[in-house]
Design a protein around this motif. Sequence first.
Motif, PDB file in Angstrom:
ATOM      1  N   GLN A 371       0.821  -1.215   0.000  1.00  0.00           N
ATOM      2  CA  GLN A 371       0.000   0.000   0.000  1.00  0.00           C
ATOM      3  C   GLN A 371       0.851   1.259   0.000  1.00  0.00           C
ATOM      4  O   GLN A 371       0.507   2.256  -0.656  1.00  0.00           O
ATOM      5  N   TYR A 372       1.959   1.244   0.731  1.00  0.00           N
ATOM      6  CA  TYR A 372       2.798   2.438   0.788  1.00  0.00           C
ATOM      7  C   TYR A 372       3.428   2.738  -0.568  1.00  0.00           C
ATOM      8  O   TYR A 372       3.506   3.897  -0.987  1.00  0.00           O
ATOM      9  N   LEU A 373       3.862   1.701  -1.270  1.00  0.00           N
ATOM     10  CA  LEU A 373       4.424   1.898  -2.606  1.00  0.00           C
ATOM     11  C   LEU A 373       3.342   2.410  -3.558  1.00  0.00           C
ATOM     12  O   LEU A 373       3.583   3.300  -4.381  1.00  0.00           O
ATOM     13  N   MET A 374       2.138   1.878  -3.417  1.00  0.00           N
ATOM     14  CA  MET A 374       1.010   2.305  -4.242  1.00  0.00           C
ATOM     15  C   MET A 374       0.662   3.762  -3.985  1.00  0.00           C
ATOM     16  O   MET A 374       0.375   4.521  -4.918  1.00  0.00           O
ATOM     17  N   ALA A 375       0.686   4.178  -2.721  1.00  0.00           N
ATOM     18  CA  ALA A 375       0.353   5.561  -2.364  1.00  0.00           C
ATOM     19  C   ALA A 375       1.308   6.543  -3.024  1.00  0.00           C
ATOM     20  O   ALA A 375       0.886   7.609  -3.507  1.00  0.00           O
ATOM     21  N   THR A 376       2.589   6.199  -3.068  1.00  0.00           N
ATOM     22  CA  THR A 376       3.572   7.076  -3.706  1.00  0.00           C
ATOM     23  C   THR A 376       3.294   7.207  -5.197  1.00  0.00           C
ATOM     24  O   THR A 376       3.339   8.305  -5.762  1.00  0.00           O
ATOM     25  N   PHE A 377       2.985   6.082  -5.841  1.00  0.00           N
ATOM     26  CA  PHE A 377       2.686   6.120  -7.279  1.00  0.00           C
ATOM     27  C   PHE A 377       1.454   6.986  -7.556  1.00  0.00           C
ATOM     28  O   PHE A 377       1.456   7.791  -8.496  1.00  0.00           O
ATOM     29  N   VAL A 378       0.398   6.817  -6.764  1.00  0.00           N
ATOM     30  CA  VAL A 378      -0.830   7.587  -6.983  1.00  0.00           C
ATOM     31  C   VAL A 378      -0.562   9.078  -6.835  1.00  0.00           C
ATOM     32  O   VAL A 378      -1.032   9.896  -7.630  1.00  0.00           O
ATOM     33  N   ASN A 379       0.220   9.444  -5.824  1.00  0.00           N
ATOM     34  CA  ASN A 379       0.524  10.853  -5.610  1.00  0.00           C
ATOM     35  C   ASN A 379       1.314  11.431  -6.783  1.00  0.00           C
ATOM     36  O   ASN A 379       1.019  12.538  -7.257  1.00  0.00           O
ATOM     37  N   VAL A 380       2.294  10.679  -7.276  1.00  0.00           N
ATOM     38  CA  VAL A 380       3.082  11.117  -8.434  1.00  0.00           C
ATOM     39  C   VAL A 380       2.199  11.175  -9.679  1.00  0.00           C
ATOM     40  O   VAL A 380       2.302  12.105 -10.495  1.00  0.00           O
TER      41      VAL A 380
END
Length: 429
Positions: A371-380
């Motif tokens: 989830q943390y890796l996914m959150a970074t991608f979504v923000n970018v």
Amino acid sequence: LQESESENRLDGETASDSESKSEFGGSSPVPTSDDTPEVLNRALSNLSSRWKNWWVRGILTLAMITFFFIIIYLGPMVLMTIVMCVQIKCFHEIITIGYNVYHSYDLPWFRTLSWYFLLCVNYFFYGETVTDYFFTLVQREEPLRILSKYHRFISFALYLTGFCMFVLSLVKKHYRLQFYMFGWTHVTLLIVVTQSHLIIHNLFEGMIWFIVPISCVICNDIMAYMFGFFFGRTPLIKLSPKKTWEGFIGGFFSTVLFGLLLSYVMSGYRCFTCPVEFNNDTNSFTVDCEPSELFQLQEYNIPGLLHSVLGWRTVRMYPFQIHSIALSTFASLIGPFGGFFASGFKRAFKIKDFANTIPGHGGIMDRFDCQYLMATFVNVYIASFIRGPNPSKLIQQFLTLRPEQQLHIFNTLKAHLVDRGVLASLEDA
């Protein structure tokens, strides 16, 4: 897995590393225990361990999904609180591993300083968020205005205090271990706090940007497990011996389809698509707006190859569904590498799970590694392809300026619009 003696060493360990184990207390594993509820143990006692684990994971997964739906129903404030609680628990699990594996019991102030740095980093990030999203409220209250004006200086002063406390805590014969744990704490803060802060930012863009990515990761995790459990034959990666290519591929197609369907359903509701904003009149969050073009049905032509198969010339769908394909693809192809990274971390320290918080699933960090890796991608992704200037924020900042500054901006904007012919066309109308 049958591992040789050399493979049992930590990755990259050298002879000098082995000789220095006395300083670090060795790399003994953190003990784990079966914390499955006794009720489930008795109910599933006649099953094999494989099927028992399947049922335990399934029941607890349904319970967690139900809890997820409940907190979504309760609204943005509850979601932000849950994100904060998850962040604290993940930090606690990783710090505890370092504390146990390296036997840091005699290090002065280690745990105190770790939690102090967590407080400092959260104060900095959430202070920036409050200033950004609650600008009018901050300007209205004198204490908040002062804290906002000097926020970065206060944050730096707090961190500097912790830095000095760490230097004063250094003791002879433990220098190397203390600096190692200092780095451990800061890397943990980078992974956990920074990325949980990005989750909050995604939530403010609209709950759909929070729910769809998280749901895609959950769907991929479940479907990859299901396909792997029933059809898995080919190992995928050595870091996770139970992962299979069948589960990986099945999880990918299932997640893309799920993302399209979930996006279609949620795009029709303003409570999911509107940005989360603070209403200064009611002092509460609002999610009411005129939906943007992303969430308005449009007609798309179907390519000739698919047209011959499906028999359709056009299809009506939301533009957000196209973006959901990118989100679900990342969740199913790249997102699992967050789990592989966590698996490598656990194998390095010879532990099964980060903790025993959730029976059959391990710790909270075991559930949020992807989830943390996914959150970074979504923000970018939002910053690169979606987000534009926010007129409401510009107006809020404009209204806090002095009258002469407002007049200067007004005259400048008026001259600019007249030059472009926009203001003249409005006057003629």
